[in-house]
Structure formats: structure tokens, C-alpha cells
Motif scaffolding. Sequence first.
Motif, PDB file in Angstrom:
ATOM      1  N   SER A  47       7.721   7.203 -14.500  1.00 29.71           N
ATOM      2  CA  SER A  47       6.037   7.221 -14.930  1.00 29.71           C
ATOM      3  C   SER A  47       5.522   5.920 -15.834  1.00 29.71           C
ATOM      4  N   SER A  48       6.615   4.979 -15.941  1.00 32.06           N
ATOM      5  CA  SER A  48       6.083   3.880 -16.631  1.00 32.06           C
ATOM      6  C   SER A  48       4.861   3.096 -15.694  1.00 32.06           C
ATOM      7  N   GLY A  49       3.849   2.573 -16.542  1.00 31.83           N
ATOM      8  CA  GLY A  49       2.886   2.049 -15.869  1.00 31.83           C
ATOM      9  C   GLY A  49       1.614   2.116 -16.393  1.00 31.83           C
ATOM     10  N   LYS A  50       0.544   1.432 -16.174  1.00 24.38           N
ATOM     11  CA  LYS A  50      -0.976   1.510 -16.665  1.00 24.38           C
ATOM     12  C   LYS A  50      -1.662   2.466 -15.938  1.00 24.38           C
TER      13      LYS A  50
ATOM     14  N   ALA B 288       0.892  -1.284  -0.031  1.00 27.45           N
ATOM     15  CA  ALA B 288      -0.102  -0.075   0.071  1.00 27.45           C
ATOM     16  C   ALA B 288       1.042   1.330  -0.145  1.00 27.45           C
ATOM     17  N   LEU B 289       1.965   1.482   0.661  1.00 28.42           N
ATOM     18  CA  LEU B 289       2.706   2.290   0.853  1.00 28.42           C
ATOM     19  C   LEU B 289       3.418   2.454  -0.372  1.00 28.42           C
ATOM     20  N   SER B 290       4.047   1.573  -0.841  1.00 30.05           N
ATOM     21  CA  SER B 290       4.540   1.591  -2.484  1.00 30.05           C
ATOM     22  C   SER B 290       3.631   2.190  -3.467  1.00 30.05           C
ATOM     23  N   GLN B 291       2.456   1.768  -3.469  1.00 30.86           N
ATOM     24  CA  GLN B 291       1.541   2.216  -4.539  1.00 30.86           C
ATOM     25  C   GLN B 291       1.245   3.734  -4.151  1.00 30.86           C
ATOM     26  N   GLN B 292       1.219   4.252  -3.103  1.00 32.54           N
ATOM     27  CA  GLN B 292       1.014   5.702  -2.889  1.00 32.54           C
ATOM     28  C   GLN B 292       2.208   6.586  -3.180  1.00 32.54           C
ATOM     29  N   ILE B 293       3.472   5.845  -2.951  1.00 36.77           N
ATOM     30  CA  ILE B 293       4.598   6.643  -3.138  1.00 36.77           C
ATOM     31  C   ILE B 293       4.707   6.385  -5.078  1.00 36.77           C
ATOM     32  N   ASP B 294       4.589   5.416  -5.377  1.00 39.53           N
ATOM     33  CA  ASP B 294       4.382   5.412  -6.835  1.00 39.53           C
ATOM     34  C   ASP B 294       3.704   6.427  -7.566  1.00 39.53           C
ATOM     35  N   ASP B 295       2.546   6.670  -6.967  1.00 44.27           N
ATOM     36  CA  ASP B 295       1.519   7.761  -7.560  1.00 44.27           C
ATOM     37  C   ASP B 295       2.127   9.053  -7.462  1.00 44.27           C
ATOM     38  N   PHE B 296       2.842   9.367  -6.260  1.00 43.51           N
ATOM     39  CA  PHE B 296       3.564  10.570  -6.106  1.00 43.51           C
ATOM     40  C   PHE B 296       4.670  10.777  -7.160  1.00 43.51           C
ATOM     41  N   ILE B 297       5.485   9.714  -7.208  1.00 43.49           N
ATOM     42  CA  ILE B 297       6.260   9.738  -8.173  1.00 43.49           C
ATOM     43  C   ILE B 297       6.007  10.133  -9.465  1.00 43.49           C
ATOM     44  N   PHE B 298       4.679   9.631 -10.049  1.00 45.51           N
ATOM     45  CA  PHE B 298       4.068   9.618 -11.341  1.00 45.51           C
ATOM     46  C   PHE B 298       3.863  11.216 -11.395  1.00 45.51           C
ATOM     47  N   LYS B 299       3.344  11.860 -10.200  1.00 44.99           N
ATOM     48  CA  LYS B 299       2.896  13.045 -10.225  1.00 44.99           C
ATOM     49  C   LYS B 299       4.195  14.179 -10.408  1.00 44.99           C
TER      50      LYS B 299
ATOM     51  N   GLY C  66       7.045  13.386 -11.587  1.00 44.73           N
ATOM     52  CA  GLY C  66       7.660  12.941 -12.957  1.00 44.73           C
ATOM     53  C   GLY C  66       8.758  12.004 -13.152  1.00 44.73           C
ATOM     54  N   SER C  67       9.347  11.879 -11.885  1.00 37.37           N
ATOM     55  CA  SER C  67      10.581  10.730 -11.559  1.00 37.37           C
ATOM     56  C   SER C  67      10.791  10.600 -10.276  1.00 37.37           C
ATOM     57  N   GLU C  68      11.438   9.541  -9.866  1.00 36.78           N
ATOM     58  CA  GLU C  68      11.560   9.257  -8.374  1.00 36.78           C
ATOM     59  C   GLU C  68      12.855  10.206  -7.971  1.00 36.78           C
ATOM     60  N   GLU C  69      13.754  10.506  -8.830  1.00 41.65           N
ATOM     61  CA  GLU C  69      14.577  11.788  -8.509  1.00 41.65           C
ATOM     62  C   GLU C  69      14.041  12.817  -8.047  1.00 41.65           C
ATOM     63  N   LEU C  70      13.101  13.407  -8.970  1.00 38.85           N
ATOM     64  CA  LEU C  70      12.328  14.856  -8.748  1.00 38.85           C
ATOM     65  C   LEU C  70      11.551  14.520  -7.466  1.00 38.85           C
ATOM     66  N   PHE C  71      10.938  13.487  -7.238  1.00 41.71           N
ATOM     67  CA  PHE C  71       9.922  13.373  -5.967  1.00 41.71           C
ATOM     68  C   PHE C  71      10.805  13.546  -4.659  1.00 41.71           C
TER      69      PHE C  71
ATOM     70  N   ASP D 265       1.320  -3.253 -22.078  1.00 39.16           N
ATOM     71  CA  ASP D 265       1.086  -3.068 -20.484  1.00 39.16           C
ATOM     72  C   ASP D 265       1.865  -3.993 -19.659  1.00 39.16           C
ATOM     73  N   SER D 266       2.120  -5.281 -20.112  1.00 43.27           N
ATOM     74  CA  SER D 266       3.252  -5.841 -19.464  1.00 43.27           C
ATOM     75  C   SER D 266       4.518  -5.241 -19.224  1.00 43.27           C
ATOM     76  N   LEU D 267       4.938  -4.864 -20.440  1.00 41.69           N
ATOM     77  CA  LEU D 267       6.188  -4.331 -20.335  1.00 41.69           C
ATOM     78  C   LEU D 267       6.169  -2.859 -19.615  1.00 41.69           C
ATOM     79  N   SER D 268       5.156  -2.230 -19.533  1.00 39.39           N
ATOM     80  CA  SER D 268       4.984  -1.015 -18.811  1.00 39.39           C
ATOM     81  C   SER D 268       5.357  -1.173 -17.142  1.00 39.39           C
ATOM     82  N   THR D 269       4.529  -2.472 -16.763  1.00 42.82           N
ATOM     83  CA  THR D 269       4.918  -2.801 -15.482  1.00 42.82           C
ATOM     84  C   THR D 269       6.066  -3.041 -14.970  1.00 42.82           C
ATOM     85  N   VAL D 270       6.534  -3.835 -16.129  1.00 42.85           N
ATOM     86  CA  VAL D 270       8.133  -4.174 -15.714  1.00 42.85           C
ATOM     87  C   VAL D 270       9.144  -3.045 -15.441  1.00 42.85           C
ATOM     88  N   TYR D 271       8.993  -1.979 -16.463  1.00 39.77           N
ATOM     89  CA  TYR D 271       9.846  -0.756 -16.379  1.00 39.77           C
ATOM     90  C   TYR D 271       9.587   0.050 -15.338  1.00 39.77           C
TER      91      TYR D 271
END
Length: 425
Positions: A333-336, A99-110, A112-117, A320-326
Motif C-alpha cells: 500500500s505504500s505510495g502517494k 501502464a500495466l504496472s500502474q493498473q496492477i499497483d492500483d489493484f494491489i492497493f485495493k 491490501g498487498s501483492e500477496e493477497l491480490f 512522499d519520496s520514501l513512500s514511492t521507494v517503498y
Amino acid sequence: MFFNRLVLIIYFIFSVCFSQGRVDGVAAIVGKNVILHSDVLQQAQFVAMDQQIDPSKNPYLFEKIYLSTLNNIINQYAVLDVAAKDTNIVVSNDEVDRALSQQIDDFIFKAGSEELFLEMAGMSMRQIRADYWQDIRDMMIVERFQYSKIQNVDVSRIEVLQFYNSFKDSIPSSPEKYSFSIIEIPFSASENSDTITINFLKELKGQIQSDVASFDSIAQIYSQDPGSAPTGGYLGFTPRGALVREYEEVAYSMDVGEISDPVKSEFGYHLIRLLDKQGEKISTQHILRATVFSDEDKAQIYKSVYDIYSQTAGNTSLFDSLSTVYSKKYKNSSGKYSDFPVSRIPGYIFTQLELLIFDELSQPIKVENGYLLVYFYKHQKEFVPDVDNSWDLIYKYAKQKKQNTFFSEWVNNIKTDIYINIFNN
């Protein structure tokens, strides 16, 4: 403060904090839990921002938001006090991690990248996870306990129609949404590009050790860390876990006064000088040089992305499978993204979506840190729900209202058996 505290990371990243002049102190005590004015104020500021209310221009309205927020926090802790004792409510550590990873992933998407986040949050990923892990767990316990109480509460067709007739003017419109997937591949440096950066830092280290220039002056001139370069690269005392792993592994192994060889991290290469070490805290200064990607490096990434484009055009399941992998590999920002509101889509992604037609895959798009592909699936325009075009949604709203009323009454009843002290200072 459960999930709301984690949401506040985004508040601090994308907005300016309003100051109300309150001196921090205890706002309330619920059981064994202490609620600070600062925690209530932070959540109230987030609510005000979400409602586009400027506290400095509407102090009376903000005070009402503050008091409402305090009451909500008190209710949350009251529920947690009871829920934590319910042996039927089980939340595993793995579930909290996901659950924490999902929230962090959403913030990273917002961001633009993990580095910027991480740069905007001013915290390491390890620190974010450590600080908010318990909050997420508490949130999940409360949510599951609440569900156990309201799961059998339902509404009849007549109740749905009564709800709609009473609240149809206040039912929010369904926002414009897009469904799409992204594959983003960041630039990566070749061995030759890395060597150029490493040799440059080694040359700077030699100048410092031969007293040609001081570490401070070299950092001010050459470091690419905007936060520390102006002050000579000083980071001050930091606890273990506050800095990136590669940096800390080297820094904690050094002797005071020693200067490291170039150390690679997600931000580039560092020269580190250990100034002091006190238990689990270190004081360091550093010189950061980001890797310079050559034209050949960028061309290689473009070729890799174009190969993916050639292989996945017309094959959405493979894309979609590759987007999840990346997404897991690069944390970018990779993902579905299904039914994603326009308000949450970064501008550079939205620009591409507007250029595509349904079921179309974009050509490789150059962005700041690499290349990306966007597969556009669906677009839903904004509309006003009613019982004809959105019966299921109106039913959901009516059921939620009945469940919320039921649960609020239950919370008010249990609060009479819990120690609650609200301070009016």
C-alpha cells in the motif's frame, strides 16, 4: 477487450459471478477479431455490478446491458482495426509496461498487498502480465487514436451553459475524497526465525522419506496453503509461469518423484514433490509453511517504522519520496494518493484518516503483515458541481459530450467499411 478485461480481475476478486445460462459461442466477428459470448457476458456483469443491478432479478435490464456492451466492444474493435494501420500512432513496449504496472499497483492497493491480490486472483504476477499486456497495448492505441480525432473539438461558453441547463439534474456529485501518503513496512524474518521453519520442513521431509508418513497426509496436516492442503498439496499440471519463480526454478530442475529441500518464496517455505513433467508443464504437490515472525522480528520492524516517523514528521516531501521507494520495493500500500475517492480506500486506511487532522502524520500502526504510517494532507467533502463552484468541471463535461458525439458519428461511418457479423444465438 482492452482495459475492461483487466478491470475484470477486480470483478472476480471482489464479487460473485452471475450466471445467465448462456452457452459460450461467437457473439460477433469484427474484421479478423472474434468476440465470444463469454467475454461480452463478463463485461456486462461488471457493468451490472457497478450499477448495483442483480441480473437474476432484472433479466430484461441485464439483457439491455449485454447488448449495449456488445455494441461497445464491436466499436472498440472497429476503431482498433483503423488505428492499428495509422503509422502516426506509436505505443512503445515501455509505455505498455508502465501502464500495466500502474493498473496492477492500483489493484494491489485495493486488495491490501501483492500477496493477497495474487491469492484472490488465482494467477501469478507473470501470468497476469502475460495475459493482459496486449489488451493494455490495444487500449492505449485506441485512446491515442481517439485523441488524435477529437483533440481539436472544443466548446464555447454558450455551449457550456446550454449543456449545464440541459443536464444539470443528471450531473453526478463529486465524491468525498482524501489526499494522503502511506509507508508500509512488512514484517521480515530474522535468520533464526527462518531456521526454525526450515528445520521443521526438513524434519517433515525426513518422515516422508523414511515412510513414517506419506506426503499426502503430511500436507493435509501441516501445509498452510488453504487451496491445496485438503487434497494433499496437489497442484495438478501447471504451465511454466503459472507459479512463483522460486518454486518453478526448483521444480523444473528436479527429477520425477524427487522431494526438494525447503524453497523460499514470497508465501513462505515449500517442500516440493515433482510428480510429472511434460514439456513446459509440471505436476507437483507441496507443503507450505509461512514464516513465523518472532516478537523480536516484529519489534525490529516497529523500530524501523518509528525511525521513519521521527525523521519525516513535518517533512512531507521526504515522506512522499520514501513512500514511492517503498511502493516499488514491497509492492504494497505504500505510495502517494491524491484526491482518492473514499469508495476506493481500504477500511483500515480510512479508519486512520478519520482520526488524523490536516498535515498530520500518524504514529506507527500495526496491520496484519507489518506496520504502516499515514500522512494526511487534504479532505474534500461530497458536493454537487455547478457553473459557479465548478466551472472547469462543467466545461470538461460539456467538451467530453461534444467530443463523444463527434467520435461516435465517426465510428458509425467507418463501420460501413469493416466486415461485421453479429450472431443471434
